[in-house]
Scaffold this motif. Structure first.
Motif, PDB file in Angstrom:
ATOM      1  N   TYR A 587      27.578  24.630  -9.615  1.00  0.00           N
ATOM      2  CA  TYR A 587      26.211  23.537 -10.502  1.00  0.00           C
ATOM      3  C   TYR A 587      26.714  23.852 -12.069  1.00  0.00           C
ATOM      4  N   LYS A 588      27.861  24.166 -11.594  1.00  0.00           N
ATOM      5  CA  LYS A 588      27.618  23.840 -13.112  1.00  0.00           C
ATOM      6  C   LYS A 588      27.269  24.862 -14.827  1.00  0.00           C
ATOM      7  N   LYS A 589      27.202  26.043 -14.174  1.00  0.00           N
ATOM      8  CA  LYS A 589      26.501  27.167 -14.875  1.00  0.00           C
ATOM      9  C   LYS A 589      25.567  26.457 -15.231  1.00  0.00           C
ATOM     10  N   ARG A 590      24.314  25.902 -14.209  1.00  0.00           N
ATOM     11  CA  ARG A 590      22.641  25.476 -13.485  1.00  0.00           C
ATOM     12  C   ARG A 590      22.812  26.063 -12.426  1.00  0.00           C
ATOM     13  N   PRO A 591      22.650  27.487 -12.046  1.00  0.00           N
ATOM     14  CA  PRO A 591      22.432  27.507 -10.517  1.00  0.00           C
ATOM     15  C   PRO A 591      21.268  27.635  -9.804  1.00  0.00           C
ATOM     16  N   ILE A 592      21.224  27.018  -8.084  1.00  0.00           N
ATOM     17  CA  ILE A 592      20.684  26.836  -7.783  1.00  0.00           C
ATOM     18  C   ILE A 592      19.426  28.243  -7.247  1.00  0.00           C
ATOM     19  N   TYR A 593      20.828  29.884  -7.029  1.00  0.00           N
ATOM     20  CA  TYR A 593      20.293  31.153  -6.049  1.00  0.00           C
ATOM     21  C   TYR A 593      20.549  31.317  -7.399  1.00  0.00           C
ATOM     22  N   TRP A 594      19.742  32.605  -7.975  1.00  0.00           N
ATOM     23  CA  TRP A 594      19.400  33.357  -8.137  1.00  0.00           C
ATOM     24  C   TRP A 594      20.021  34.861  -7.737  1.00  0.00           C
ATOM     25  N   LEU A 595      20.633  35.947  -8.993  1.00  0.00           N
ATOM     26  CA  LEU A 595      21.442  37.134  -8.583  1.00  0.00           C
ATOM     27  C   LEU A 595      20.785  38.069  -9.093  1.00  0.00           C
ATOM     28  N   PHE A 596      19.226  38.657  -8.448  1.00  0.00           N
ATOM     29  CA  PHE A 596      18.762  39.828  -9.023  1.00  0.00           C
ATOM     30  C   PHE A 596      19.570  40.786  -9.244  1.00  0.00           C
ATOM     31  N   GLY A 694      14.116  22.738 -16.074  1.00  0.00           N
ATOM     32  CA  GLY A 694      15.276  22.850 -15.115  1.00  0.00           C
ATOM     33  C   GLY A 694      15.877  24.446 -15.758  1.00  0.00           C
ATOM     34  N   VAL A 695      17.368  24.817 -14.924  1.00  0.00           N
ATOM     35  CA  VAL A 695      17.546  26.024 -15.256  1.00  0.00           C
ATOM     36  C   VAL A 695      17.833  26.726 -16.483  1.00  0.00           C
ATOM     37  N   LYS A 696      18.136  25.787 -17.452  1.00  0.00           N
ATOM     38  CA  LYS A 696      17.934  26.318 -18.868  1.00  0.00           C
ATOM     39  C   LYS A 696      16.689  27.681 -19.680  1.00  0.00           C
ATOM     40  N   VAL A 697      15.985  26.432 -18.297  1.00  0.00           N
ATOM     41  CA  VAL A 697      14.339  26.915 -19.576  1.00  0.00           C
ATOM     42  C   VAL A 697      14.307  28.166 -18.818  1.00  0.00           C
ATOM     43  N   ASN A 698      14.300  28.199 -17.136  1.00  0.00           N
ATOM     44  CA  ASN A 698      13.801  29.079 -16.471  1.00  0.00           C
ATOM     45  C   ASN A 698      13.992  30.576 -16.036  1.00  0.00           C
ATOM     46  N   TYR A 699      15.676  29.604 -16.169  1.00  0.00           N
ATOM     47  CA  TYR A 699      17.001  31.228 -15.834  1.00  0.00           C
ATOM     48  C   TYR A 699      16.490  32.398 -16.848  1.00  0.00           C
ATOM     49  N   PRO A 700      16.316  31.948 -18.155  1.00  0.00           N
ATOM     50  CA  PRO A 700      15.287  33.518 -18.963  1.00  0.00           C
ATOM     51  C   PRO A 700      14.388  33.515 -19.274  1.00  0.00           C
ATOM     52  N   GLU A 704      16.930  40.824 -18.322  1.00  0.00           N
ATOM     53  CA  GLU A 704      17.276  41.439 -18.039  1.00  0.00           C
ATOM     54  C   GLU A 704      17.812  41.757 -15.993  1.00  0.00           C
ATOM     55  N   ALA A 705      16.849  41.251 -15.898  1.00  0.00           N
ATOM     56  CA  ALA A 705      16.468  41.325 -14.344  1.00  0.00           C
ATOM     57  C   ALA A 705      17.802  40.167 -13.104  1.00  0.00           C
ATOM     58  N   LEU A 706      17.923  39.200 -13.819  1.00  0.00           N
ATOM     59  CA  LEU A 706      19.114  38.277 -13.436  1.00  0.00           C
ATOM     60  C   LEU A 706      20.367  38.448 -14.255  1.00  0.00           C
ATOM     61  N   LYS A 707      21.693  38.404 -13.122  1.00  0.00           N
ATOM     62  CA  LYS A 707      22.226  38.670 -14.043  1.00  0.00           C
ATOM     63  C   LYS A 707      22.740  37.195 -14.895  1.00  0.00           C
ATOM     64  N   THR A 708      23.683  37.956 -15.915  1.00  0.00           N
ATOM     65  CA  THR A 708      23.815  37.239 -16.587  1.00  0.00           C
ATOM     66  C   THR A 708      25.607  36.070 -15.931  1.00  0.00           C
ATOM     67  N   VAL A 709      24.460  34.236 -17.023  1.00  0.00           N
ATOM     68  CA  VAL A 709      25.000  33.399 -16.812  1.00  0.00           C
ATOM     69  C   VAL A 709      25.331  32.624 -18.052  1.00  0.00           C
ATOM     70  N   PRO A 710      27.151  33.443 -17.723  1.00  0.00           N
ATOM     71  CA  PRO A 710      28.110  33.133 -19.011  1.00  0.00           C
ATOM     72  C   PRO A 710      27.742  30.847 -19.351  1.00  0.00           C
ATOM     73  N   GLY A 711      27.247  31.310 -20.757  1.00  0.00           N
ATOM     74  CA  GLY A 711      27.435  29.466 -21.602  1.00  0.00           C
ATOM     75  C   GLY A 711      26.119  28.808 -20.425  1.00  0.00           C
ATOM     76  N   LEU A 712      25.125  29.378 -20.138  1.00  0.00           N
ATOM     77  CA  LEU A 712      23.831  29.166 -19.268  1.00  0.00           C
ATOM     78  C   LEU A 712      23.377  27.631 -20.796  1.00  0.00           C
ATOM     79  N   SER A 713      23.574  28.353 -21.830  1.00  0.00           N
ATOM     80  CA  SER A 713      23.262  27.795 -23.176  1.00  0.00           C
ATOM     81  C   SER A 713      23.596  27.234 -23.820  1.00  0.00           C
ATOM     82  N   GLU A 714      24.827  26.813 -23.173  1.00  0.00           N
ATOM     83  CA  GLU A 714      25.718  25.433 -23.914  1.00  0.00           C
ATOM     84  C   GLU A 714      24.618  23.849 -22.916  1.00  0.00           C
TER      85      GLU A 714
END
Length: 714
Positions: A587-596, A694-700, A704-714
């Motif tokens: 999903y190109k650093k835009r996950p639809i499943y989120w990992l706590f 979008g994921v880029k806004v919602n995920y952050p 720290e509750a969620l697994k870090t997504v490298p490159g999410l801010s790109e």
């Protein structure tokens, strides 16, 4: 102000400046970047140089000519320019672009120098300004044969068709999304114009990776109210809006390998990075057939070998009248059909309905036999695409009279189907490694699809997306699956379940209930991923259940073993350590499943963002984290009893128990810190999300509750 012909780059201004400084009949010798030889932005400079001066000689070095200055990036040429106009003068040109280093280019240069009339190297060419001026834009294409020069007497694509560059949104993170980030009901996939004000998102064409014939359709753009927000942004540029949503042929503007074009159906807004030849019906197939041919590839390398393909370069391609080449239409249609089928076989496509592995016509007793059948089918697809492309090449080679210069053959690594491992994994790996990777990725895609079914995004009882709107529930799941089953246009042959024991549940038109569901989605949208079966809805247990449902119970152990061997590790270990990494790639650093995930990964729970509700974090906290904490404490107390037992335990058992106790203490402390410092404060906030952001806004928002997504801010 003073160097309008060369102002695109300082080096180019020095070429023009030096020609002004030198005396009449004098010469200028320079080493510069090669871009002035080809790019449309230097067309006026070339016209000036060829009209005022004469190129006496050139050593065209290309990339990697100077090892000490990052030569792979900088492509260079060395030339001698006379300040006098002799259009008929035959200059000498050394082609050194194939050398991969300074030393290799030195060797080619020395061997290419003509010592006498009988010694003519294949790397030495002669050409004059008259030859260059026969080609649109006058690129310094010294290597072009006399026969190929005749092609430029034909009319160009730009003369026969509209070739348009699209918009520049000015703020892609604001206006563009991966389609799977959004609410599916807010995307207009059937748009014929931008006037449907009820919907916000429209298919968006912006180029993408190398792919021919069809594909790269995976983003949407905010074109609500005919792009009102974009049009009101200062640094946006909306070009050719009257041609948005039209069908035609598109391409990616930058490629590291070769030029590749694709068919674009009606319904998209196109970017400047995914420009369009506006055409419809047979016209589109004819243009596409030409642009995907070896002839077009060769001519494009003449017009611009810098691998940047703009509207100007495509417009200049000589195409002539293709109406007489009727067979092109049929070939192009078949190629589009194959490429579309391949593209839609993966979850990145909005037209994805079902995994190929689960389609009934590949049904076999075991998963290994199913994969063997599917792999044979993919091989046939690749061979058929190769045959069609070579036939297409043959037609154009004959039409342009280039039989002595070009061959129709297409190597396997240029057959751009995802199911073709030679394209998918590049040419650096062995055939055995490529096959292993394809098998592994196919099994991982099966696991990903299984997780989608666990969340209700997909269903074994109906094709395509099920739950794909914000906050949808199991009641919505039952309703949507029931509606899809009752629609006469749904092809029951595409439904997924292979197990004979469940086939009745799929085809029966009775009311859908939990009893006749093939596979039950998770009820609370939280699926734990842990090192053991601490919960009944643990992801590993659910996946084992999924295997039994899809392929039947008879060969369960054999199928499970096949998957383990394919991915190279135990299923639980894969789900715990690698699944989320692969999900981020898919999903190109835009996950639809989120990992706590707790800081050291002792606790993990997956949620589906489309089913997220403000109380979801509380469910993770109360029903899973705290419950897991309680179970670990009970386990620790049990082990402590073993460690102090005087009769029931052996010394080895006590030692083992003490080691596990120490491990559990650390995990329990980790979970307590995670709850106190991170998850509990988050749960009290009852955070709202909006999928449109979008994921880029919602995920952050979940920190720290969620697994870090490298490159999410790109």
């Amino acid at each position: 102000d003073n160097y309008k012909n060369s102002k695109s780059d300082l080096f180019a201004m020095f070429i023009e400046r030096n020609l002004d400084l030198v005396q009449k009949q004098g010469v200028v010798a320079m080493i510069t970047m090669q871009s002035w030889m080809f790019l449309t932005s230097y067309e006026n400079l070339r016209a000036h140089l060829l009209g005022q001066g004469t190129i006496l000689s050139m050593a065209h070095m290309g990339a990697r000519a100077f090892d000490s200055i990052g030569g792979e990036v900088v492509s260079t040429t060395a030339f001698v320019l006379k300040n006098n106009h002799h259009p008929q003068y035959i200059g000498g040109f050394l082609r050194l672009v194939n050398g991969m280093s300074e030393v290799e280019k030195q060797v080619i240069l020395k061997s290419a120098l003509p010592t006498d009339i009988d010694h003519q190297s294949t790397d030495f060419y002669t050409a004059s300004a008259v030859d260059f001026n026969k080609i649109p834009g006058s690129p310094i294409a010294y290597w072009v044969s006399k026969q190929l020069l005749k092609a430029f007497e034909l009319s160009t694509i730009g003369q026969e068709f509209l070739v348009k560059s699209g918009l520049t949104s000015g703020d892609k993170p604001r206006f563009v999304r991966h389609w799977d980030e959004c609410k599916i009901k807010d995307i207009n996939f059937q748009a014929i114009n931008g006037e449907d004000n009820c919907l916000k998102w429209f298919p968006h064409n912006d180029g993408g990776p190398l792919r021919k014939w069809y594909g790269n359709r995976n983003s949407v753009i905010n074109w609500e109210f005919e792009g009102e927000e974009i049009k009101n942004l200062k640094n946006s540029t909306v070009r050719s809006p009257q041609h948005y949503f039209k069908s035609g042929v598109t391409w990616t503007d930058i490629s590291t390998t070769f030029f590749a074009a694709r068919y674009l159906p009606e319904g998209s807004v196109f970017e400047n990075t995914g420009s369009l030849v506006v055409s419809k019906g047979n016209e589109a197939y004819q243009v596409l057939g030409f642009l995907c041919s070896s002839v077009a590839k060769t001519i494009m390398d003449i017009l611009n070998p810098t691998l940047h393909y703009g509207v100007g370069e495509v417009s200049r391609l000589p195409i002539g009248n293709l109406a007489s080449l009727e067979k092109i239409n049929l070939i192009a249609k078949k190629c589009i059909k194959l490429a579309r089928s391949d593209w839609n076989s993966y979850q990145n496509s909005w037209d994805f309905t079902n995994l190929p592995l689960l389609q009934p016509h590949f049904r076999q007793p075991t998963l290994k036999e199913i994969y063997t059948q599917l792999r044979a089918h993919w091989w046939e697809m690749t061979l058929e695409m190769q045959r069609l492309e070579e036939e297409n090449n043959r037609i154009f080679i004959d039409a342009y009279g280039l039989q002595d210069e070009l061959i129709p053959e297409v190597p396997f690594n240029e057959i751009t189907l995802t199911c073709n491992p030679r394209y998918r994994y590049g040419g650096t790996k062995s055939e055995e490694d490529q096959e292993s990777l394809l098998l592994a990725d196919t099994m991982k895609e099966f696991i990903s699809y299984a997780v989608g079914c666990m969340f209700g995004r997909y269903s074994l009882d109906a094709p395509g997306l099920i739950l794909a709107n914000q906050g949808e529930t199991l009641e919505d799941y039952f309703r949507i699956v029931q509606e899809k089953r009752e629609r006469p246009e749904v092809d029951s042959g595409q439904l997924s379940v292979i197990s004979k024991n469940n086939s009745d549940a799929v085809t029966d038109n009775c009311t859908l209930t939990t009893d006749n569901l093939s596979f039950q989605p998770d009820s609370d949208n939280v699926i734990p991923i842990l090192d053991q079966d601490w919960f009944i809805d643990d992801i590993t247990s659910r996946f084992h259940e999924f295997i039994k449902v899809t392929f039947g119970p008879d060969h369960y152990e054999e199928n499970l073993k096949f998957i383990k061997e394919a991915i190279g590790k135990d299923i639980r270990k894969y789900l715990l350590s690698d699944f989320y990494k692969d999900h981020l790639k898919t999903y190109k650093k835009r996950p639809i499943y989120w990992l706590f995930s707790s800081p050291k990964g002792s606790f993990n729970a997956l949620i589906y963002m489309h089913r997220y509700r403000p109380d979801t974090v509380s469910i993770v906290l109360n029903d899973y984290l705290r419950e897991f904490h309680t179970k670990l404490i009970a386990r620790r107390e049990h082990l402590e009893a073993i460690s102090i037992s005087t009769s029931a335990s052996t010394p080895a058992e006590k030692t083992k128990a003490l080691k596990e106790i120490e491990k559990l203490k650390k995990i329990i402390a980790e979970l307590e810190d995670y709850e106190r410092d991170i998850l509990y404060p988050l749960a009290t906030q009852k955070i709202e999300i909006d999928l449109d952001d979008g994921v880029k806004v919602n995920y952050p928002k979940f920190g720290e509750a969620l697994k870090t997504v490298p490159g999410l801010s790109e």
